[in-house]
Write a protein that holds these residues in place. Structure first.
Motif, PDB file in Angstrom:
ATOM      1  N   UNK A  75       0.679  -1.162   0.063  1.00 28.87           N
ATOM      2  CA  UNK A  75       0.155  -0.214  -0.167  1.00 28.87           C
ATOM      3  C   UNK A  75       0.859   1.077   0.161  1.00 28.87           C
ATOM      4  N   UNK A  76       2.191   1.219   0.595  1.00 28.50           N
ATOM      5  CA  UNK A  76       2.872   2.226   0.348  1.00 28.50           C
ATOM      6  C   UNK A  76       3.571   2.606  -0.776  1.00 28.50           C
ATOM      7  N   UNK A  77       3.644   1.736  -1.671  1.00 26.41           N
ATOM      8  CA  UNK A  77       4.400   1.760  -2.977  1.00 26.41           C
ATOM      9  C   UNK A  77       3.790   1.896  -4.315  1.00 26.41           C
ATOM     10  N   UNK A  78       2.298   1.250  -4.164  1.00 29.44           N
ATOM     11  CA  UNK A  78       1.377   1.003  -5.569  1.00 29.44           C
ATOM     12  C   UNK A  78       0.286   1.845  -5.541  1.00 29.44           C
ATOM     13  N   UNK A 213      15.470   4.301  -1.498  1.00 32.47           N
ATOM     14  CA  UNK A 213      15.163   5.628  -1.868  1.00 32.47           C
ATOM     15  C   UNK A 213      14.362   5.539  -3.255  1.00 32.47           C
ATOM     16  N   UNK A 214      14.376   4.713  -3.896  1.00 26.59           N
ATOM     17  CA  UNK A 214      12.990   4.283  -5.238  1.00 26.59           C
ATOM     18  C   UNK A 214      12.163   4.121  -4.431  1.00 26.59           C
ATOM     19  N   UNK A 219       6.456   5.723  -3.122  1.00 23.57           N
ATOM     20  CA  UNK A 219       5.501   5.976  -1.958  1.00 23.57           C
ATOM     21  C   UNK A 219       4.918   7.580  -2.201  1.00 23.57           C
ATOM     22  N   UNK A 220       5.442   8.356  -2.654  1.00 24.73           N
ATOM     23  CA  UNK A 220       4.951   9.758  -2.863  1.00 24.73           C
ATOM     24  C   UNK A 220       3.996   9.626  -4.056  1.00 24.73           C
ATOM     25  N   UNK A 221       3.976   8.894  -4.776  1.00 23.54           N
ATOM     26  CA  UNK A 221       2.862   8.804  -5.781  1.00 23.54           C
ATOM     27  C   UNK A 221       1.973   7.714  -5.858  1.00 23.54           C
ATOM     28  N   UNK A 222       2.054   6.818  -4.832  1.00 24.53           N
ATOM     29  CA  UNK A 222       1.503   5.666  -4.705  1.00 24.53           C
ATOM     30  C   UNK A 222      -0.163   6.103  -4.287  1.00 24.53           C
ATOM     31  N   UNK A 223      -1.079   5.342  -4.895  1.00 21.75           N
ATOM     32  CA  UNK A 223      -2.470   5.918  -4.537  1.00 21.75           C
ATOM     33  C   UNK A 223      -3.414   4.766  -3.626  1.00 21.75           C
ATOM     34  N   UNK A 229      -0.944   1.797   7.940  1.00 21.10           N
ATOM     35  CA  UNK A 229       0.276   1.275   7.649  1.00 21.10           C
ATOM     36  C   UNK A 229       1.137   2.325   6.866  1.00 21.10           C
ATOM     37  N   UNK A 230       0.738   3.692   7.019  1.00 20.71           N
ATOM     38  CA  UNK A 230       1.508   4.790   6.076  1.00 20.71           C
ATOM     39  C   UNK A 230       2.954   4.895   7.026  1.00 20.71           C
ATOM     40  N   UNK A 231       4.005   4.721   5.973  1.00 21.98           N
ATOM     41  CA  UNK A 231       5.396   4.962   6.305  1.00 21.98           C
ATOM     42  C   UNK A 231       5.869   6.233   6.966  1.00 21.98           C
ATOM     43  N   UNK A 232       5.122   7.400   6.454  1.00 22.03           N
ATOM     44  CA  UNK A 232       5.473   8.684   6.868  1.00 22.03           C
ATOM     45  C   UNK A 232       5.917   8.722   8.568  1.00 22.03           C
TER      46      UNK A 232
END
Ligand code: PLP
Length: 394
Positions: A75-78, A213-214, A219-223, A229-232
């Motif tokens: 959920x954080x990357x996709x 880093x990638x 994560x910035x654009x994952x919707x 579960x949010x990483x921030x």
């Protein structure tokens, strides 16, 4: 149930036996998770985990079982509808795929026989054919706990690079971290998923994501929707030591102690110890005249061994005999290999005599359950261990 004496032999491939030092560390008063003492604890365990994952990047700690960290990685990357590539290496790869599909992701699942790991050549070929770069991530289970097969993550990375494909590499190390050599940064892994209850020698209840880093850029654009579960806010914990919700404080005491134990032994020695116990176990299996499920020696797992029982015999009946007679739990066969294999966990807080007790229990059980075998496995393992007492033995 009759009263037992001595400790139960918990030789499943996780949860593993929790060392007394870790149990004592957990057995302390819970502190204010917004106070200064906690901040120091939080920062110290995150720094320690970075050393165990071998990463300079952030590590998120979730008060959840491994499945939570699987979900967090996705959920954080996709984004909804994204296409993923995964390999049917066994039960856990199948479960991770199912979880991804429930989140609305599309998983292409390359079929497998549950006796091999991820094939780097197939990975490269599939990615080369994906000219449009529709595949957004590749999911790899480093150590398939259901089969005792370890996929070669560095080779998977090299295959992705040869294909010049931008897909993220997501790796599950739930039954390999702190047991089998693993290098998040060096191997170019984007998200590593791990759990507390195996090589880290803790009770179940914590799980982790390490990120590249990638992965942080993705994560910035994952919707996909994410909240818990949010990483921030978890990334921020690296500097503050504080978590966005009530952390599992006492498990973190245990984590601090477990990391100290691993570092006292030295991670290289920990890996060598697991390799050695796995080799002794395979020698026992071969001497019994039985078969190890993993078929490629490059993929033998050092944290567990799945043993195939001969046709016409039920692995679970054997496990039951061993539990009843010797108070030892072995891992059951999962999914497609139910009843066909049993699994010997040789990971975590484990030494030569733990292994010999385990193998003796199996050999006696094989006899009582009437499974055809040669009574030579224990001897073969003893010969190997006695002749090969290396630094990793402790
Ligand atoms: C390789 C692997 N992945 C994922 C999981 C799921 O983790 P959990 O049961 O802690 O949610 C397990 C559990 O054994 C596992 O071995």
């Amino acid at each position: 149930m009759t009263a037992r004496s001595g400790r139960h032999f918990l030789q499943i491939p996780g949860p593993t036996n929790v060392p007394d030092r870790v149990l004592r560390a957990i057995d302390a008063a819970t502190i204010d998770h917004r106070g200064p003492e906690f901040s120091a604890l939080g920062k110290s365990v995150i720094a320690g985990l970075q050393r165990v994952f071998r990463t300079e990047g952030p590590v998120a700690i979730f008060p959840a079982s491994g499945t939570g960290a699987w979900e967090a990685a996705l959920v954080n990357t996709l984004s909804p509808g994204d296409q993923l590539l995964a390999f049917e290496t066994g039960w856990f790869a199948s479960l991770w795929r199912q979880l991804a599909e429930r989140l609305g992701l599309k998983v292409e699942f390359i079929p497998g026989d549950w006796r091999h790991g991820v094939d780097p050549q197939k990975l490269e070929a599939r990615l080369k054919a994906d000219h449009a770069h529709a595949i957004k991530a590749v999911m790899v289970v480093h150590n398939e706990t259901s089969t005792g097969v370890t996929s070669r993550v560095a080779e998977a990375r090299a295959a992705i690079d040869r294909a010049k494909h931008p897909a993220l590499l997501l790796v599950d190390t739930i039954s390999s971290l702190a047991s089998i050599d693993y290098r998040h940064d060096e191997w170019g892994v984007d998200v590593t998923v791990a759990g507390s209850q195996k090589g880290l020698m803790l009770p179940p209840g914590l799980s982790f994501n390490a990120m590249s880093r990638k992965a942080l850029a993705a994560h910035k654009s994952a919707k996909l929707p994410r909240s818990y579960w949010d990483w921030d806010p978890l990334i921020a914990a690296r500097d503050t030591g504080f978590f966005p919700y009530t952390p599992a404080t006492n498990l973190l005491y245990g984590l601090k102690e477990a990391i100290a134990m691993l570092e006292e032994q030295g991670l290289e020695n920990v890996f060598a110890r697991h390799d050695r116990h796995a080799e002794a176990t395979r020698r026992a299996v071969t001497a019994w005249g039985l078969e190890v499920l993993a078929q490629d020696p490059r993929e033998y797992s050092s944290s567990l061994t799945a043993v195939v029982v001969p046709e016409g015999h039920d692995a679970d009946a054997l496990r039951q005999v061993i539990l009843d007679r010797f108070d030892m739990s072995l891992g059951t066969g999962l999914g497609k290999v139910k009843g066909k294999v049993f699994r010997i966990g040789h990971l975590g807080d484990f030494n030569d005599l733990t292994l010999m007790g385990t193998l003796a229990g199996v050999e006696m059980g094989l006899g009582i359950a009437g499974v055809p075998h040669k009574k030579a496995g224990v001897q073969a393992a003893m010969d190997y261990l006695a002749g090969n007492a290396k630094a990793g033995a402790r």
